[in-house]
Every structure is written in structure tokens, then in C-alpha cells.
Enzyme design. Structure first.
Site, mmCIF file in Angstrom:
data_model
loop_
_atom_site.group_PDB
_atom_site.id
_atom_site.type_symbol
_atom_site.label_atom_id
_atom_site.label_comp_id
_atom_site.label_asym_id
_atom_site.label_seq_id
_atom_site.Cartn_x
_atom_site.Cartn_y
_atom_site.Cartn_z
ATOM 1 C CB CYS B 90 73.678 21.629 87.190
ATOM 2 S SG CYS B 90 73.652 19.944 86.588
ATOM 3 C CG HIS B 384 71.001 23.144 81.896
ATOM 4 N ND1 HIS B 384 71.833 23.963 82.622
ATOM 5 C CD2 HIS B 384 70.734 22.060 82.683
ATOM 6 C CE1 HIS B 384 72.068 23.380 83.802
ATOM 7 N NE2 HIS B 384 71.434 22.228 83.854
ATOM 8 C CB CYS B 414 67.949 20.627 90.455
ATOM 9 S SG CYS B 414 67.729 20.559 88.671
#
Lengths: 692, 429
Positions: B90, B384, B414
Site C-alpha cells: 500500500c 484505495h 499504513c
């Protein structure tokens, strides 16, 4: 987008065997390698492209004579030019042959090719790029053909009003399925690598880097087994050929009526009569070719070929244009943008309506597919075409093409916004078809960098683009625009600002006369039929539907308002039709019903005796007017423009050539008679008296 | 920090397009091209002025190995432009910026295109391991008898593929789904369902306002697909989102008691984003106007089961290095993987014991006001696309600082697997 390393190495390198470094003598480079294989490299002197000229054949005869005595292990024939194998016969050479000269020249050529065919050693033609016409016939005389990926072969002779004349008719029908061979020769289409391999025209398709290995394989191998399939055997019987020929004739007649296009019909006769006897077919081919060459159709189509060449030459040079911004994503704007992207330009397409830009991407993908681009090529072209709702491309563009609505006030506003953001040397070009450039130029701070760039619909198909200058356009600007057309593979016609410019000025009276005839009660099918019989690709009523009746009406009104000549009345019902939304093809309905695709005008009663002249002669008259007013440069340019923008009966050589063939005096007299009978709009232009 | 100053001069992204159960119109590289073209076209410098391309991408598809290189060539950057792809799950889209930042800071490069791209709707179906072995056996089979023997090994479930995305969002060490790690944080930091849902609702309202105010113009460039559709805005936004409808949603990961629902988790979307980083020399040479200066960056790692605290672990060291308190940072972009996860980070920073024991601070780091955090919405409202998000939050932070007149901002996220990344930007005045 080749990088410096590959640019240095070269994207491809021709396998020249022992010819590498060998200087040409005359038009050929000849050498024998250590393995005893003789290479004949065609390298026509003083030209970037190989053609099969008289000299090329005569020198080839000398080389073949030496090979006959030296007996090499094998013979390779290929081009040493990167541009391809050979583009066909030297048209410039045979168009001015004296009567009877053609037959003698052909016989000499046939003799050389026959001797190559009879050589006892294996003979291999290596074809990169294209082998067309005479070039293809040279390759067919060899035992084997190696085609480099991306290459193609074909017989485009029908497009010049001819058929193959150096043995192509009997060699190709003898090599592959004769109906396939006939179809290639009748349509003039080229067979690309995949098709050429599938039809058995070439033995192998490979890359340039494997040519030496492929040649060695064929040098060791036996002569090819020219096995004939059941279909070829059936065609050895005259009854079989008669049946097939009947089908070919009816199919050909639709595309190319015998009166206008005798060549394909002569080819069918040839094969039907002699398809089982190569020697007889060879003799007949020579006689038939010589006969066609002397005919009007071939002479006029050869003329069209040269008109094409000279328009193309007008598009040479460096445009200095790589980034293009097109503003207006309507049908014309998006097609111009897509075509420029396909041809390698970086294009931004601006429009205030983001959804119109979306639709443009979709239609551009179809345009890529229509242009036979591979999926990767389509991706690259669409990557180069950037929808640009915020106009980021404007300050970067070397050329901005405005394709907005045909409204002078709106155009002036669009132009003002654009020039405020364009970089200093960039050109602004309008795709207007009906507005005067001079008045649009008045509003601009730099009128010298403003011109017209008038594309025709459909953009991917229509070859001509009018490059229109007004009285203040810089010559350098029109040069660059013409060169830009060249990069698009289009033919530029440089014309001067005038109502309708050249093409619409000449075409509109023809369309309006068709409306008058319909108004008088003549069937639209009758009107269209007369034009088609004259040789137009479609009738004027169908054409008006296709262009869009709203656009036709707009152009006609603009011409009526701006020309100091009497024009046909615009029937009131035409305006009503447009107001109702029946605008032709794009609306699904105009004069014809387009909802099921292109209409086919059926048979119709004969029209009035002067029907064809009423349609065609106003075109000629307008062309004379444009010449008198220096809108166009010369008669050849007019003929080329009308043929490549409107499809004006090509076998008649163009409107001015047609006028001269009929006699300018006679045409003028006919116009006077028509003016007497139908009104002043037919009154001949003053220009007729100054051409003789 | 020593070294040459590094500027973020411009950037653009595609609208984030919600995955709707079938592959979307664009691959990762398609998305990169869609936003890269307008971004590069609006620059005053030629494309050759860029000396490196770095693209973060997690789910690379088979046709686009090293998507950075494919994108660079399709963007017309020329054969000689080095391009590589980065992957830290991510954080990939921020890792590309960080790598570019370090190269320019060290003086080896002048101008770098750094981006992120992800098409989660294209995540491949994965064959079961046993099925792969069976196919391989068929390939090796010699002759019809052997082939027939192999055929008998075929089991019906071989034809039932596993969704790759599901596997990608599950931590292989702890075997916890990302949503489950958020459930753990919600429990440990006492985040209740209503607080999480309220946070999620605001995310939608903020994005909707930013869209209608035109605050995203230029940052979001429309994308045009081959079927003629124009994608103009992030399409997952629900401007009329309210607590009542959010409350109706069932837990997505831990039924029936869990607090993490599809409504308070980030959306699964496709999207790409690019930023242009430049040295001072490049800024001067091309007459560029920087959006912000990149001041510092940090990566941190912790237990995979509580990966959601990654922002706390990576941002705090930056703040310490520069002597910044929570109040000294005008704007925060904390990627909204899950509402509970963002709220847990805020809670950790307010927890004096946690800050002393874990972050080596003297007391609580402090409170981060909601009006300084994710002011124009985030991954809950716009989605996302994992490899893209880190890039988007840095770009948006730079644009938001400029709009609000803020001086300093931190963008942080995160990272699945138990990591965190953070970047400190400073407005250029």
C-alpha cells in the site's frame, strides 16, 4: 520513436550476400558468393524506388545470358534498395510509346523472363516491401519466392486501365488457384504476407535476418512441386472456366462497367479462352495489353496516376509540424485528429463537451481498425491522440486546426481564444468549407499565419485536402501546410480563397442542379443513374445525402450570396426537409432511406435527353471560372483535385480533360443551349474564350 | 537533512473508478497513460527533460511486466529513459516519490516522474496450487496413455479459481484479512461503530464538497475509455451519505459482531497518479513553479496484525527530527484504509503511555483536529487503489497546502504486512 542506438544500427539491414559493397553497373549489382550462388541485385540508377524499365530488362537479359553459360548453383534476385522490391513497370516509359512499340518491348521482356524460368539451377526471388506489377512478374518467373514479413505482392494494373503484361496472367493462374489469381488481378488488391503464403504465391515468409539460411535451403532443394489441386484441374476444362468467367463478369460489371473499364473484361476473356494453354495465353496477353494501352481509358487513368504524383510532389518538404491541436470534436474534427495520430503526429483534441471527446475516442478506434492497424498500432495511435478538455495542447502545438461550427461569429471567438495561447510561430488553420477566409483573417493579430485546411468527408478515405490561402497568408505557411498534408498521406491542392474554394465551388452546381431536376419531377434514381453512367462513383442525390443536406444547403446559400453569378434556385422543400431533421445519411433519412445502410438506387426510367449535360457541364463551367480567377493553379491541378476529392469519373481524366476531349468550343455551345432552355445559370463563363 | 532541495512541481491523477465486479476499462498502464498525458502536455518542458520514471504498482498484470517502462514508452518518453517499478504494497506510490526524492537530493538526477498505478478490478483469478500442478502434468504427458492417466487426476474444484484480490488483502504471516487488523485496532483503542461511521460519512461529504468547489480540477484529469465513456470524477463518492444508512451495513470481515463494514472501509477502485519532482536547477531551467518542497521521509515497520498503526510509527520520527508537535503540522493526509484504523492512530497519539513507551516521546504527541486531517476526503469516499494511494495523498497534500495557505503537511499511510510510510512537505513561498 526510434532511440539513438537502434537508429545507429538501423531498424533492418538487408541481407545482400555477396552484393554487400559491390558497386552497381547500370541498374544491377551482380556477384557470386563462395557457395556458388549468384545474386542479382536490382538497384535502379537515379531513383529511390525500383521500377521495371526497358533498361532494367535489357541489362537483365545480359546477366541471364552470362548465368546460362556459367551455371551457378543457384540464382537469387532481390532489390538492394530499402524501399522495396519493385513498384512495377516504368509508367513514364510506356505511356509515351508509339503504337506498336509496346508489343515489341513486351516481347523482349517476356523473352528474359522465359529464360529465367528455364534456367536449370534453382532461382529464388527475395521480396521485401512490395513487388507490384512488373516487379511481381519478375518474381513469378523464379522457382521460389521468399517474402519478408510486412511485404506484399500484387497486380495494380487494372487501376491504370490495364492488366498484367509481363506474363502475370498465365504465371499466376498457373501457380495458384486460378480463381484466386483472377480475383487478385481483377481487383488490383495487394496480397500481404499472410495471404500470399496462404494462397501459395510465396514459398516462405520470414525475417530479413533469415534470408541467407532460406536461400541456402532452396539452393539445396529440388525444384518445387507445382501440384495442381482439383479446382485448378477443373479450370483446365473450358466448361469450368466458362462458368467461373460468367460469375467474374457479372461481379466485375457492377464495379467496373465494360464501356468505361475494358481491362478487367479483356482479362476475363483471355483466361476463359486460353486458361489451359500458357503459350497461347502469353501471346494473347501481349496483344491484349498493347490494345488496352492505346485505349482512352488506360491513357486517362495513366494521366490520373501522374496527377496523383504531381499533387503528391506538392506535399513534399519539411512541415516543421509534429504537435497538432484540433479544436472541435465533431465528425470532421475527430476524424482529422484520429488520422493525424495514426500517421504519427502527437495530437490533442479539444472540445468544451467532455462526452463528445469520449465519443471521439471510440470513433477513432474504429478509424484505426478501418485502416487495418494491428492492436498494438491502434493502441499507439490512440495514445498519441489525447482528448484535451482543458486545452493543454494549444500552447505546445505547431499547428492548430479549428473544426468548429460553420458560424463566423463563433469561429472568430474560438480563433481569438486560440491565438492568445498559441506559441509564436504556430499556424492556425480553419477547416471551414463555406466561410470566406479573408474576413476570418481580419479579426486575427497575425493573419499571415492563418489559412484554410479543408478536408473532405470521410477523412480517412478522401485523398485530397485543399490548402487555402487568403491575400495575406505567408507562402511559408501554405508550404508547411502542404507538407503536413504529405505527412498524412494526403494530396494537397493549393487554392486561393474564393466562395466554395475550388472543389465545393465546382461541385455545388452539380448537386443543386440535381435538386432542380427532382423539383421538376424527374425521379431521383433517374438523376443518380445518369451520373453513374457518366462514371461518377455515386449519383448527386445520394452524394448530397451523404454529405448532409444541411451542409449542402449551407454551402449553396453561401455560394448564392457570395458569387456574382446566377445560381440554381434552392427549392423551398429542401429547407423544409432540413428543418424536419431529414438531413441525409447521418439522420438515417434524407432523399433516400439510410436506416438500413447505403441505399442502392434501382433501375429508373430514362430521363430527359440533356440530363447528363445539365449535371456535368456546370462542373466544367465552374472549373473554368476558378481557373480564370486564379483560384486554382492550372488545369491539371483542377482535374486532380476534382478526381481525388469527389471521385469525378477518373477514366475521363478529370473535368478539364473531359472538356478538352469533347472540345471546349462544343462544351461552350452546349452551355449556351442549356442557358436558352433552362435559364441563365448555364451561361458559359468568360473564361471559355481564353482557353482553346 | 543535507543534500539538494527537492520540489514537487506538479502532478495529476485519474478519477478513481469503482471496481464493479468485472475488469474495468483500464489496465494499470492505461491509467498511467490517461493521467500522464495531460500532466506532461501542460508542462513547459519537453518530455526528454525527464531523466527517470518510477511507478509504484502492486498488482502487475501479465501483459505489463515493469509497468513503469511500458507506461514511459507509451507516454512518448523515448527509448533511453530508464523506468522501474516499486512495490511495498500500500505504500508503493509513495515509495516511488521517496526514491525520486532521494536521487534528486543526492544530486544524481534532475527531474523524475514518480507515480502509482493500480487496477484492482483487473486482479487476476488465481488457480489453485493443485490445479496448476495438474496442468503442468498434462503438459509433460508423453503419448495418449500417459495423457489419459493424467486426465483422471482432474477434480471439479480445479476449475474454481480463487480471487487474487482476496488473497492479496490477506496477510500471509498472520493469516488475517486487512479488515481484521482494523477490527483488532478498533478493539484495542476503543473505537466504536458510530464513531467510525461518522468519520466515514464526513469523508464522503468532504470529497463531494471538494468536487463541487472545483478544488480537484487539474489534480484529477478526465479519463477516456475505448468504449466512448468519459470518466470525469471519482465515482465512489456518496454526497448524501448519512449515519442511518451506514448503520444498516453488516460487518464485512468478522460477522456478526465486527465493526468494520463496507461503509467505513476504503473502496476497491482503479486509478493512477503521477507527480513530477525536480531539483532547484531544473526548476530554474524550465521556469517551473513548485507546489511544495519535500523535506523528509520515513518508513517504519511493526507487527503485521496491527499494520494500521503504520502512520504513527513512520510520522512521529519525522516530527521528532524537525522538532514539530502535532499542532505544528498544518495539514495531515492519513490514508483512510479503514475509519477505525485512522481513528486508532489518532487515539495512539493522544495516549501518553503509548507515546512514551513506543514512540520515545515525553508524553502524548497530541491531538490532531479533524479540520486539519484529510480535509477533502480520502480512501473511504474515493477509494484505495493500493499502489496509487501513497502518491495521491502526497500530491493532494501539496495542492491542499497551496489552497489553504498552510505551511507544513505530512502525508502518511499504513501498509499491509505491517509497515508505514510518511513524508513531510513544506509550502514554497
Amino acid at each position: 520513436m526510434t532511440g539513438p542506438v537502434l537508429s545507429y544500427l538501423g531498424e533492418t539491414r538487408l541481407e545482400l550476400g555477396p552484393l554487400d559493397g559491390v558497386e552497381p553497373t547500370g541498374n544491377w549489382r551482380v556477384a557470386t558468393d563462395a557457395a556458388g550462388i549468384t545474386w542479382l541485385g536490382l538497384d535502379k540508377a537515379g531513383s529511390g524506388t525500383n521500377t521495371i524499365s526497358e533498361d532494367v530488362l535489357r541489362e537483365l537479359a545480359d546477366h541471364v545470358e552470362r548465368i546460362e553459360t556459367k551455371r551457378p548453383r543457384a540464382v537469387v534476385i532481390r532489390s538492394t534498395k530499402s524501399s522495396g522490391f519493385a513498384a512495377g513497370a516504368d509508367i513514364g516509359g510506356f505511356s509515351d510509346l508509339e503504337a506498336g512499340g509496346a508489343e515489341e518491348l513486351l516481347r523482349q521482356g517476356h523473352d528474359v523472363l522465359d529464360r529465367i524460368e528455364r534456367l536449370p539451377c534453382p532461382t529464388v526471388a527475395v521480396i521485401h516491401g512490395q513487388a507490384l506489377g512488373g516487379g511481381f512478374e519478375l518474381a513469378l518467373a523464379c522457382d521460389r519466392r521468399i517474402l519478408i514479413t510486412g511485404g506484399a505482392v500484387g497486380f495494380p494494373e487494372v487501376r491504370l486501365g490495364l492488366h498484367p503484361g509481363l506474363g502475370g496472367t498465365f504465371r499466376l493462374t498457373g501457380l495458384i488457384d486460378p480463381t484466386e489469381a483472377m480475383s487478385l488481378m481483377l481487383t488490383g488488391k495487394t496480397a500481404h504476407a499472410g495471404k500470399a503464403r496462404k494462397l501459395g504465391i510465396v514459398d516462405v515468409v520470414t525475417e530479413e535476418r533469415h534470408v541467407a539460411a532460406a536461400v541456402e535451403t532452396f539452393a539445396q532443394g529440388d525444384a518445387p512441386d507445382r501440384a495442381t489441386g482439383w479446382k485448378a484441374r477443373a479450370m483446365n476444362l473450358k466448361q469450368g472456366r466458362q462458368l467461373a468467367a460468367r460469375q467474374m463478369r457479372s461481379k466485375t460489371a457492377k464495379q467496373a462497367p465494360q464501356d468505361h473499364f475494358p481491362a478487367p473484361h479483356a482479362l476475363i476473356d483471355l483466361w476463359e479462352e486460353y486458361g489451359d494453354d500458357p503459350n497461347a495465353m502469353q501471346k494473347a496477353e501481349i496483344a491484349s495489353f498493347a490494345r488496352l494501352l492505346e485505349g482512352d481509358t488506360a491513357q486517362n487513368l495513366i494521366r490520373v496516376f501522374f496527377l496523383n504524383q504531381s499533387l503528391k510532389a506538392a506535399g513534399r518538404g519539411d512541415s516543421g509540424i509534429s504537435r497538432v491541436h484540433v479544436t472541435g470534436a465533431g465528425p470532421m474534427g475527430r476524424d482529422i485528429a484520429a488520422w493525424a495520430a495514426i500517421k504519427g503526429h502527437h495530437v490533442t483534441l479539444g472540445d468544451v463537451d467532455a462526452s463528445a471527446l469520449g465519443a471521439a475516442v471510440k470513433s477513432s478506434r474504429r478509424t484505426c481498425e478501418g485502416a487495418h492497424l494491428s492492436p498494438a498500432q491502434t493502441r499507439d495511435a490512440l495514445d498519441r491522440l489525447m482528448p484535451d478538455p482543458r486545452g493543454y495542447g494549444v500552447p505546445r502545438a505547431d499547428l492548430v486546426i479549428e473544426a468548429g461550427p460553420e458560424d463566423p461569429d463563433l469561429k472568430a471567438k474560438i480563433h481569438a481564444d486560440l491565438v492568445a495561447r498559441m506559441k509564436p510561430n504556430a499556424i492556425l488553420a480553419s477547416n471551414t468549407s463555406s466561410l470566406g477566409l479573408a474576413s476570418l483573417a481580419d479579426a486575427l493579430p497575425s493573419p499571415q499565419r492563418f489559412a484554410g485546411l479543408h478536408f473532405f468527408n470521410p477523412v480517412p478515405k478522401m485523398q485530397l485536402v485543399e490548402v487555402v490561402s487568403h491575400d495575406r497568408t505567408d507562402a511559408d505557411v501554405t508550404d508547411r501546410l502542404a507538407a503536413f498534408c504529405g505527412t498524412l498521406g494526403k494530396l494537397p491542392a493549393r487554392v486561393r480563397d474564393y466562395p466554395g474554394f475550388l472543389v465545393n465551388r465546382a461541385l455545388t452546381p452539380y448537386l443543386m442542379e440535381a435538386m432542380m431536376l427532382v423539383d421538376e419531377g424527374v425521379d431521383k434514381e433517374t438523376v443518380d443513374g445518369a451520373a453513374i453512367r457518366f462514371g461518377m462513383p455515386m449519383g448527386p442525390v445520394t452524394l448530397a445525402d451523404q454529405i448532409g443536406l444541411d451542409i449542402c444547403l449551407h454551402v449553396a446559400e453561401s455560394l448564392r450570396a457570395n458569387l456574382d453569378k446566377p445560381m440554381a434556385e434552392i427549392p423551398g422543400w429542401l429547407r423544409e426537409k432540413v428543418d424536419k431533421g431529414e438531413t441525409g445519411r447521418k439522420a438515417g433519412k434524407g432523399f433516400y432511406d439510410w436506416s438500413q445502410g447505403t441505399p442502392e438506387p434501382g433501375d429508373a426510367p430514362e430521363g430527359p435527353a440533356d440530363l447528363t449535360d445539365r449535371l456535368i457541364l456546370p462542373i466544367l463551367d465552374a472549373c473554368v471560372e476558378c481557373l480564370r480567377r486564379d483560384v486554382a493553379t492550372d488545369e491539371d491541378q483542377v482535374d486532380g483535385a476534382m478526381i481525388f476529392a469527389t471521385g469525378f469519373a477518373p477514366f475521363r481524366g478529370g473535368p478539364m480533360h473531359y472538356a478538352r476531349t469533347r472540345g471546349t468550343g462544343e462544351v461552350k455551345a452546349r452551355l449556351e443551349a442549356l442557358a436558352e432552355a433552362h435559364g441563365n445559370r448555364f451561361a458559359p463563363d468568360d473564361g471559355w474564350s481564353s482557353i482553346d | 537533512m543535507t543534500g539538494f532541495p527537492v520540489y514537487l512541481v506538479d502532478g495529476a491523477r485519474t478519477p478513481f473508478i469503482k471496481a464493479r465486479g468485472a475488469p474495468g476499462p483500464f489496465t494499470p498502464v492505461d491509467l498511467s497513460v490517461q493521467c500522464g498525458r495531460p500532466l506532461l502536455t501542460r508542462q513547459p518542458f519537453p518530455r526528454e527533460a525527464l531523466d527517470l520514471v518510477i511507478l509504484g504498482c502492486v498488482n502487475v498484470i501479465a501483459d505489463e511486466m515493469n509497468p513503469a517502462r511500458v507506461a514511459a514508452l507509451r507516454l512518448g518518453l523515448g527509448a533511453q529513459t530508464v523506468s522501474f517499478t516499486t512495490q511495498i504494497n500500500c505504500g508503493s506510490g509513495m515509495q516511488s516519490i521517496d526514491t525520486a526524492y532521494r536521487y534528486i537530493r543526492d544530486g544524481s538526477h534532475d527531474m523524475i516522474l514518480a507515480g502509482g498505478a493500480e487496477a484492482l478490478s483487473h486482479t487476476p483469478l488465481v488457480l489453485r496450487e493443485e490445479a496448476v500442478e495438474w496442468y503442468a502434468g498434462m503438459g509433460r504427458a508423453k503419448g495418449p496413455v500417459d495423457m489419459a492417466r493424467q486426465m483422471t487426476g482432474l477434480r471439479p474444484d480445479f476449475l474454481k479459481p480463487v480471487i487474487g484480490l482476496e488473497r492479496g488483502l490477506t496477510d500471509p504471516i498472520t493469516e488475517l484479512n486487512m479488515g481484521q487488523t482494523a477490527e483488532i485496532l478498533a478493539h484495542r483503542f476503543g473505537i466504536d461503530r458510530t464513531t467510525a461511521d461518522t468519520y466515514a460519512m464526513e469523508s464522503h461529504h468532504r470529497l463531494a464538497k471538494a468536487q463541487s468547489e472545483g478544488w480537484l480540477d487539474g489534480e484529477v484529469e478526465p479519463a477516456f475509455d475505448d468504449d466512448g465513456h468519459t470518466h470525469e470524477t471519482d465515482d465512489g463518492v456518496r454526497p448524501d451519505s448519512d449515519l442511518a444508512s451506514l448503520a444498516k451495513l453488516k460487518p464485512a470481515f468478522e460477522k456478526p459482531y465486527g465493526k468494520v463494514t463496507p461503509g467505513n472501509a476504503s473502496q476497491i477502485t482503479d486509478g493512477a497518479s503521477w507527480t513530477i519532482l525536480a531539483s532547484e536547477a531544473a526548476v530554474e531551467r524550465h521556469g517551473l513553479t513548485p507546489l511544495a518542497r519535500i523535506v523528509d521521509s520515513e518508513w517504519a515497520a511493526l507487527d503485521p496484525a496491527i499494520m494500521g498503526l503504520g502512520p504513527v510509527m513512520s510520522s512521529t520520527p519525522i516530527a521528532r527530527r524537525h522538532g514539530l508537535s502535532a499542532d505544528d503540522v498544518d495539514l495531515w493526509e492519513i490514508n483512510e484504509a479503514f475509519a477505525a484504523q485512522v481513528l486508532a492512530c489518532l487515539a495512539a497519539w493522544e495516549d501518553a503511555d503509548f507515546c512514551r513507551e513506543i514512540l520515545d516521546l515525553d508524553g502524548a504527541f497530541g491531538r490532531i483536529d479533524r479540520d486539519r486531517l484529510n480535509i477533502d476526503g480520502g480512501a473511504i469516499s474515493l477509494g484505495h487503489p493500493v499502489g496509487t494511494s501513497g502518491n495521491r495523498i502526497v500530491l493532494h497534500l501539496a495542492n491542499a497546502l497551496r489552497r489553504t495557505g498552510g505551511r507544513r503537511g505530512i502525508a502518511t499511510e499504513c501498509i499491509g504486512g505491517g509497515q508505514g510510510g510518511a513524508m513531510l512537505l513544506e509550502a514554497v513561498t
